[in-house]
Every structure is written in C-alpha cells, then in structure tokens.
Scaffold this motif. Sequence first.
Motif, PDB file in Angstrom:
ATOM      1  N   GLU A 363       0.835  -1.202   0.000  1.00 60.33           N
ATOM      2  CA  GLU A 363       0.000   0.000   0.000  1.00 60.33           C
ATOM      3  C   GLU A 363       0.866   1.247   0.000  1.00 60.33           C
ATOM      4  N   ALA A 364       1.940   1.238   0.781  1.00 58.52           N
ATOM      5  CA  ALA A 364       2.823   2.398   0.857  1.00 58.52           C
ATOM      6  C   ALA A 364       3.460   2.702  -0.487  1.00 58.52           C
ATOM      7  N   ALA A 365       3.766   1.638  -1.246  1.00 59.44           N
ATOM      8  CA  ALA A 365       4.407   1.809  -2.550  1.00 59.44           C
ATOM      9  C   ALA A 365       3.488   2.495  -3.544  1.00 59.44           C
ATOM     10  N   TYR A 366       2.203   2.245  -3.422  1.00 58.16           N
ATOM     11  CA  TYR A 366       1.252   2.808  -4.376  1.00 58.16           C
ATOM     12  C   TYR A 366       0.614   4.106  -3.904  1.00 58.16           C
ATOM     13  N   ARG A 367       0.750   4.443  -2.626  1.00 55.38           N
ATOM     14  CA  ARG A 367       0.136   5.652  -2.097  1.00 55.38           C
ATOM     15  C   ARG A 367       1.055   6.838  -2.360  1.00 55.38           C
ATOM     16  N   ARG A 368       0.689   7.656  -3.317  1.00 51.21           N
ATOM     17  CA  ARG A 368       1.530   8.793  -3.670  1.00 51.21           C
ATOM     18  C   ARG A 368       0.972  10.104  -3.119  1.00 51.21           C
ATOM     19  N   GLY A 369      -0.340  10.273  -3.128  1.00 50.49           N
ATOM     20  CA  GLY A 369      -0.947  11.499  -2.642  1.00 50.49           C
ATOM     21  C   GLY A 369      -1.130  11.492  -1.147  1.00 50.49           C
ATOM     22  N   ASP A 370      -1.554  12.639  -0.606  1.00 49.11           N
ATOM     23  CA  ASP A 370      -1.785  12.724   0.834  1.00 49.11           C
ATOM     24  C   ASP A 370      -3.239  13.057   1.159  1.00 49.11           C
ATOM     25  N   LEU A 371      -4.141  12.885   0.179  1.00 46.54           N
ATOM     26  CA  LEU A 371      -5.588  13.046   0.390  1.00 46.54           C
ATOM     27  C   LEU A 371      -5.912  14.399   1.001  1.00 46.54           C
ATOM     28  N   LEU A 372      -5.227  15.436   0.553  1.00 49.48           N
ATOM     29  CA  LEU A 372      -5.332  16.744   1.183  1.00 49.48           C
ATOM     30  C   LEU A 372      -6.757  17.287   1.193  1.00 49.48           C
ATOM     31  N   GLU A 373      -7.443  17.266   0.050  1.00 48.44           N
ATOM     32  CA  GLU A 373      -8.776  17.863  -0.006  1.00 48.44           C
ATOM     33  C   GLU A 373      -9.787  17.090   0.842  1.00 48.44           C
ATOM     34  N   LYS A 374      -9.665  15.769   0.867  1.00 50.43           N
ATOM     35  CA  LYS A 374     -10.546  14.975   1.723  1.00 50.43           C
ATOM     36  C   LYS A 374     -10.255  15.271   3.196  1.00 50.43           C
ATOM     37  N   ARG A 375      -8.970  15.440   3.496  1.00 51.56           N
ATOM     38  CA  ARG A 375      -8.605  15.763   4.878  1.00 51.56           C
ATOM     39  C   ARG A 375      -9.074  17.162   5.259  1.00 51.56           C
ATOM     40  N   ARG A 376      -9.050  18.076   4.302  1.00 50.02           N
ATOM     41  CA  ARG A 376      -9.507  19.442   4.577  1.00 50.02           C
ATOM     42  C   ARG A 376     -10.975  19.429   5.015  1.00 50.02           C
ATOM     43  N   GLU A 377     -11.791  18.651   4.305  1.00 50.43           N
ATOM     44  CA  GLU A 377     -13.202  18.541   4.661  1.00 50.43           C
ATOM     45  C   GLU A 377     -13.367  17.900   6.036  1.00 50.43           C
ATOM     46  N   MET A 378     -12.600  16.832   6.286  1.00 47.05           N
ATOM     47  CA  MET A 378     -12.711  16.134   7.562  1.00 47.05           C
ATOM     48  C   MET A 378     -12.284  17.025   8.723  1.00 47.05           C
ATOM     49  N   MET A 379     -11.187  17.777   8.554  1.00 44.21           N
ATOM     50  CA  MET A 379     -10.692  18.599   9.651  1.00 44.21           C
ATOM     51  C   MET A 379     -11.622  19.779   9.934  1.00 44.21           C
ATOM     52  N   GLN A 380     -12.344  20.255   8.919  1.00 48.48           N
ATOM     53  CA  GLN A 380     -13.332  21.301   9.174  1.00 48.48           C
ATOM     54  C   GLN A 380     -14.502  20.738   9.980  1.00 48.48           C
ATOM     55  N   HIS A 381     -14.908  19.494   9.662  1.00 46.59           N
ATOM     56  CA  HIS A 381     -15.955  18.826  10.440  1.00 46.59           C
ATOM     57  C   HIS A 381     -15.503  18.644  11.888  1.00 46.59           C
ATOM     58  N   TRP A 382     -14.242  18.232  12.073  1.00 47.69           N
ATOM     59  CA  TRP A 382     -13.689  18.049  13.413  1.00 47.69           C
ATOM     60  C   TRP A 382     -13.685  19.385  14.158  1.00 47.69           C
ATOM     61  N   SER A 383     -13.296  20.440  13.487  1.00 43.50           N
ATOM     62  CA  SER A 383     -13.273  21.766  14.098  1.00 43.50           C
ATOM     63  C   SER A 383     -14.672  22.195  14.514  1.00 43.50           C
ATOM     64  N   ASN A 384     -15.651  21.956  13.646  1.00 44.71           N
ATOM     65  CA  ASN A 384     -17.026  22.305  13.983  1.00 44.71           C
ATOM     66  C   ASN A 384     -17.489  21.555  15.225  1.00 44.71           C
ATOM     67  N   PHE A 385     -17.109  20.273  15.315  1.00 37.45           N
ATOM     68  CA  PHE A 385     -17.474  19.448  16.460  1.00 37.45           C
ATOM     69  C   PHE A 385     -16.799  19.951  17.739  1.00 37.45           C
ATOM     70  N   VAL A 386     -15.506  20.174  17.648  1.00 37.48           N
ATOM     71  CA  VAL A 386     -14.722  20.555  18.829  1.00 37.48           C
ATOM     72  C   VAL A 386     -15.166  21.905  19.391  1.00 37.48           C
ATOM     73  N   THR A 387     -15.509  22.834  18.520  1.00 36.97           N
ATOM     74  CA  THR A 387     -15.848  24.182  18.975  1.00 36.97           C
ATOM     75  C   THR A 387     -17.317  24.353  19.283  1.00 36.97           C
ATOM     76  N   SER A 388     -18.077  23.255  19.222  1.00 37.43           N
ATOM     77  CA  SER A 388     -19.501  23.308  19.533  1.00 37.43           C
ATOM     78  C   SER A 388     -19.706  22.838  20.959  1.00 37.43           C
ATOM     79  N   SER A 389     -19.704  23.750  21.894  1.00 35.93           N
ATOM     80  CA  SER A 389     -19.824  23.361  23.312  1.00 35.93           C
ATOM     81  C   SER A 389     -21.192  22.825  23.627  1.00 35.93           C
TER      82      SER A 389
END
Length: 393
Positions: A363-389
Amino acid sequence: MKRHGQHPEKQLSALQLKQKLSPGRYTDGSGLYLIVDASGAKRWMLRVVVQGRRRDIGLGGVSLVGLAEARETAGSLRKIAREGGDPLSIRRESRKLTPTFALAAEMVHAEHEVTWKNAKHAQQWINTLKQYAFPLIGDYRVDTIDTPAVLRVLSPIWLKKPETARRVRQRIGTILDWAKAAGYRTGDNPIDGIAKGLPKQGEGKKHFATIPFSDVPAFVEKLKCSNSGDMAKWAFEFLILTSCRTSEVLNAKWIEIDSKLWTVPAERMKAKREHRVPLSDRCLEILKAANAISKNPGYVFTGASGDRPLSNMVFLAILKRMKIRTTAHGFRSSFRDWAAEETSFPREVAEMALAHTITNKVEAAYRRGDLLEKRREMMQHWSNFVTSSGHKE
C-alpha cells in the motif's frame, strides 16, 4: 422479471455465480432458482408445492450459501414436501437457519436503520462491529457466542479505546437480545456478566492518556475560560484542531503557513516526511489572534519573552491547573475515535491526518498522494465538532 435458462436439464455452474449477470431469474432445475436483483445482489429461491399450495422459499444469498449447499438444502426441502410435511416450519426449527453474528448484525441494523435520523450514526453503528467484532466472531452462529467470545472482542480495545469499546459492547448486547427474542438462542446474554472479565476503565495513570471524544467540546470550552495565558490556550486548541503532536505545534513557524495550509518540514515529523496540514476556519482565527500579539517573526506560539516558542511543558501545566487527568497527545486518539464513530470518512483519510506511517509495504508503494482535499473537509468537520460546546451525543 426476465427468465433465463428455462431448459429443465440445464444447471448453473460455479463460474456463472461469479460472473456479472443481468437482473432476472436463472433456473438450476427442480424448482431451484438463482435470483439476481436490480442491484446485482444474488440469492437463492426454491419453488415447491407444499400441501397443495405453491410456495417460494428463500435459501439465502450467494455470498453465504454456495451452489452445492443450495442444491442440498433444496433437495431436503423437496423431500419433506413430497412426504406431506411443511418444509418452512421444519426449516425454521433447523439449526442450519441460525444466523451468524455478522448476518444477525446486518439484520438488526436494517431493522433499526429506518428509526435513526442521523445517517452517519446508522452507518457507524454497523462499521464499528465490522471493524472490531466481525473479524473475531462474525462467523459464529449467534447461539454459540458466549462470554469468552465477547471478551476476545472487547479486551484489545477496552483500555486503549474505552468509549469505542463500550459502544461495541452495547451493540453486541443488542444483537444477542434480538437473537433470543427471535428464538435463535436461549439463556442469559453474555454481555450481562462481561464486566467481571474486564479491568476497570480509568484506573491507573496510563489509562488517563485520552478522554472520550464526546467530552472534547466541553474541554475546549473550559480551556478557553481557564486562567492560562492566551498564547498557551491558543496553542493547545490549535493542537487539538490539527491533531498534530506537541513538538510540531510548539515549533511551528510563520514561514511554514501559506493561506489555509501549514506544511510541517520532514525534520520535525516523527516519520521524517513532510506533512501538510489543512487549516480549518477556527485555526485561521487562532493564527490571526496569535499574530496580533506575537513579538517574534519566526515562531507562531511564543513564550513570555517573545524570542522563543512556548515551553514543551506548557500543555502539561495547563492540564494540571484544570485538574484534568489526560495528556495532550491523547487528543489524537480522541480525534481518531471521533472519525471512526461519528463520520463516514475512510480509515486512510484519518490515518493520513495523523501522519501515521503506512505499515503495509504494498500500500505504501502505491500511495503517492496525501488526500489533502478529503482531509480538509474532515478537519473542518472536526473543528465544527470541537468548537460546539452545545454538542450532544
């Protein structure tokens, strides 16, 4: 529905079952049919006359019942019908009909799914079982599952992922309760006495490494109201929002940040590979606030002197003052549990966010990208969750 292969002598082959077939009904002879649904799903159906009435009896999906087993079962049911018996009632009592845990879980999930308003919760309900229970007890018939079997599922995650483990325990219990109500098993539910075989969660210093992800929003709200310095509080929140390690955050430099992206150089990463971190809206607010009071053009989060980054003990000191027994690093585990429990993002996206090394060499040999745009969406969801008291489970 179209009918295929109607010649009475023509039978299906194992090869055909593996092929993509058009939706319809395919005969195997003597009333046994392969039904291919519009979705492509394949299942067996036996058409037989029972006490003067034609009955269609489902024999299960092809993924669970092979060709030979389907023929054998069909033959047994036809013999019962010829002798005047009711194959349906006898089949219900047959132990062969007792579902496996995996099948029972899918059935319970399907029954309850319509009552769940949150589609992501419905998906995660079954996903946690697929990840933690199916590999160990998925093939067990529900009437054979006992306390030791459940312990094998829960023991590896009971202390490492306490909240996930508790949810898995509850879901296994629900499935076994359903199995008893449906007549597939008798006796007590092994979940009822499982606590005696598990250590108490939360005891011992090493068990306070993390807090349940459901408590993270309340922690962040309490952090903001604490009497620690603004720079230290911003750095800690930034660490939680990015799921990065302590040293990566404390040594962050302005030169590494470009618009909505923070690029951590390889020399500061544990895996010695450059790591790109997408920044949520809240992260950008923190950076703007830090920049407004920063006295150092180099480091983002500076100490009181202004010429050096915050001490690597700053987060431990904050936690001590807040009287919360956890670690800064533990919030990475909280994030990982949240991603698995509350979202439908693929596992590899969460692992990439944590900058974990891919252990599978292929898997490591074939994984070239870092899924940046998918991670951007996920981290915004995480931020929304974390900052929602006001978040509620």
